[in-house]
Design a protein around this motif. Structure first.
Motif: not given
Lengths: 181, 470
Positions: A81-87, A125-132, A171-178
């Motif tokens: 694993l060289i990089r992981a991007e958590f969303f 009525a208006t949920a707040l959406i926060v993305e990180h 949530s999800k993760t993008t795993y970058y593998l080499i």
């Protein structure tokens, strides 16, 4: 003449056959083979309401839960694993601000990586959406792959008792593998 | 992973070549042509193959890619070339390897002019279809393929190591017609097979909105049948060899089969022939171990519940429960049921036209007289070959030119269109020196300057003793 012709013919065949070779190829290139898959994988999710907090008592401000995540310190992941991007995507319809924490710990509960995400108040009525997006690479990825569990803390800025609405995480993760030799 | 890729390519280089022996078929001077058509024309009284040297055959190939395509010196990044090939190949493309070794081969003609031939040969046969979807998934991951259903059913491979004991009879029934039949007993030493698999894997945007995605395995039904392998697991290296060799002598899983064939000489110029090989089955009853995985599963991550905990209570084992749930959904069933598998049937047919110098009768040079039927020293013709494989037949069509140069030397050249290429040139040479018969045949000769560019290569060679009382 006939014998010479036969000999000539046989010779051509034999020479052709035994001169067979493999060329213009470089098998050392196997050293250069890199398999570089990018894998999308769901991570944690929850959907909380005021009862999730009051189950612990009146005016409770903190929720905490822990899950093993042995996937991270699996030998294959550690090596490749060289990089992981958590969303993280929050949908907050509770009228309360929150601080959320993700602590990645090893088996002795030593922390190796931490993510803190504030989530503002919303309304039904208006949920707040926060993305990180938390991008982890370099030395941080070495730290992350020492971990094998995740502690999740949610801290409310005010009591959540008897409020309408939900705090939802996807949530999800993008795993970058080499993968190399 | 990289070692695996390297091994795979090296394996593919070493085991050049497929089962079609287009050069040997119809090459009547070579007794081993009887193994391709038990009803071929026989112009001698006895033959005896030199043990272990009467037929050595290798055939390996891939239908869509050559070693050169991947490992060429110039042409950019090897990873880019591999990626391009993965996308270029189809799931019907395949890699094959076949190897045969004649252990014993002999024959004789009796007083009623029936030619008997018998022997033992060992064969290894392997095919792997290219599992394109899984290759894409392994090479690229799923990130760029959200919503794409990857087909798990593309996994399709078989392999077998066996010995074959055979006895054939061949008789010229009428002036025109020669018929032959060969009975075979198969003794399978090792086999594996994974075909008729089903199922898909998809990562799609969540429809339940629980989480971002859903990772779904749908209708998975994957099976692997093995024979002769499970019992080897506990043995040491040398024991494995002696155990496997022991099975060669009718100690393995046994089967029976037939080869049928005939030649029809329409007139002195025209002849046609056809054969069916390996019409039969092997009955797998010993050391059978089959594995089957079936199930459906949708993964959408780990749901945290934040349960109130009393003193000493720990949080739920979310991760372990998830792993257990997946393992329980896809249990590996190990079965030991006997089963029967048909051999891959091969079909050959040919039409040929004889011409050139007459070599029978009272011609000045009747030294070329090979037998009463070969009255000309040259022929041209067409051959058709077909082998029935898990995903349908593989077909080859061949044009050939045959020439008998002298009493000692004859040769056959072929041009073949097959699954591997449309330009396969083959050549065979037969030399008779006294009683000794030597032959060598090979195909894809146009690539012999650089075998790496060939998608398949076939090679047979061998020595026989041939006696003709005339």
């Amino acid at each position: 003449m006939k014998i010479k012709l036969n000999l000539f013919f046989s010779l051509i065949f034999v020479v052709l056959f035994f001169s067979a070779c493999i060329k213009d190829t470089d098998f050392n290139q196997t050293d250069d083979i890199l398999v570089t898959p990018i894998v999308e994988l769901d991570f944690l999710f929850y959907n909380l309401n005021s009862e999730s907090f009051t189950d612990f008592g009146v005016n409770n401000l903190i929720l905490s839960d822990t899950t093993n995540f042995n996937f991270l310190n699996d030998d294959f992941v550690v090596d490749n694993l060289i990089r992981a991007e958590f969303f993280f995507k929050y949908t907050n319809s509770l009228p309360v601000d929150f601080i959320t924490e993700y602590k990645f710990l090893d088996e002795n509960n030593n922390p190796h990586y931490e993510v803190i995400i504030p989530v503002g108040a919303g309304t039904v009525a208006t949920a707040l959406i926060v993305e990180h997006i938390e991008n982890i690479e370099g030395d941080d990825i070495i730290a992350l792959t020492n971990a094998e569990k995740v502690v999740v803390n949610i801290m409310a800025s005010a009591p959540v008792d008897n409020l309408e609405g939900n705090l939802k995480l996807q949530s999800k993760t993008t795993y970058y593998l080499i993968i190399e030799q | 992973m990289k070692n695996l890729i390297t091994c795979f390519f090296m394996f593919w280089v070493i085991l050049f070549n497929a089962q079609n022996k287009q050069v040997l078929y119809g090459l009547e001077e070579v007794p081993q042509s009887m193994l391709l058509n038990p009803g071929s024309i026989i112009n001698y009284d006895y033959h005896f193959g030199i043990p272990f040297l009467s037929q050595i055959h290798f055939n390996g190939g891939s239908s869509g890619v050559s070693v050169y395509d991947i490992f060429k010196e110039s042409g950019g990044d090897i990873n880019e070339r591999i990626r391009n090939k993965i996308f270029e190949l189809k799931n019907t493309d395949f890699f094959t390897a076949t190897q045969q070794l004649d252990i014993l081969n002999f024959g004789w003609k009796n007083k009623k002019d029936i030619y008997f031939s018998a022997g033992v040969y060992q064969e290894f046969d392997f095919i792997l279809y290219f599992p394109k979807d899984l290759a894409i998934l392994a090479w690229e991951g799923n990130a760029n393929y959200i919503g794409k259903e990857f087909d798990l059913g593309e996994i399709s491979t078989t392999g077998e190591l066996l010995t074959v004991y055979h006895l054939g009879i061949n008789k010229k029934i009428t002036k025109e017609l020669t018929l032959g039949v060969r009975g075979k007993i198969y003794s399978s030493m090792l086999s594996f097979r994974s075909t008729n698999n089903k199922g898909t894997f998809v990562t799609r945007t969540s429809e339940t909105d629980n989480n971002i995605y859903e990772h779904i395995v749908n209708g998975a039904d994957i099976n692997v049948q093995t024979t002769g392998i499970a019992s080897l697991e506990d043995l040491e290296g040398s024991q494995v060899m002696s155990e496997v060799l022991g099975r060669a002598f009718l100690g393995g899983n046994l089967g029976i089969g037939l080869d049928l064939g005939g030649t029809y000489e329409i007139n002195e110029k025209w002849a046609a022939s056809a054969s069916f090989l390996d019409v039969g089955a092997i009955f797998y009853t010993k050391d059978v171990e089959s594995y089957q995985v079936k199930g459906e599963y949708t993964l959408d991550g780990i749901e945290l519940l934040f349960p109130p905990l009393g003193d000493g209570e720990t949080t739920p084992p979310y991760y372990d429960d998830l792993i257990d749930e997946i393992e329980d959904t896809f249990p590996v069933d190990t079965l030991n049921n006997s089963y029967t598998k048909f051999r891959p049937v091969k079909f050959n047919a040919s039409v040929k036209y004889n011409f050139g110098k007459e070599i029978g009768g009272d011609e000045a040079c009747n030294c070329l007289k090979m037998g009463e039927n070969q009255t000309f020293n040259q022929s041209v013709g067409f051959q058709y070959y077909n082998i029935f494989r898990p995903k349908g037949p593989q077909i080859a069509a061949t044009l050939f030119y045959y020439r008998r140069f002298s009493d000692h030397i004859s040769a056959k050249a072929t041009y073949t269109l097959d699954s591997y290429s449309y330009s396969n040139l083959g050549l065979g040479l037969v030399a008779n020196m006294g009683w000794v018969n030597f032959y060598i045949t090979a195909d894809n000769l146009q690539w012999y300057q650089n075998i790496a560019k060939a998608k398949s290569v076939s090679l047979q060679l061998g020595f026989n003793i041939i006696i003709d009382k005339e």
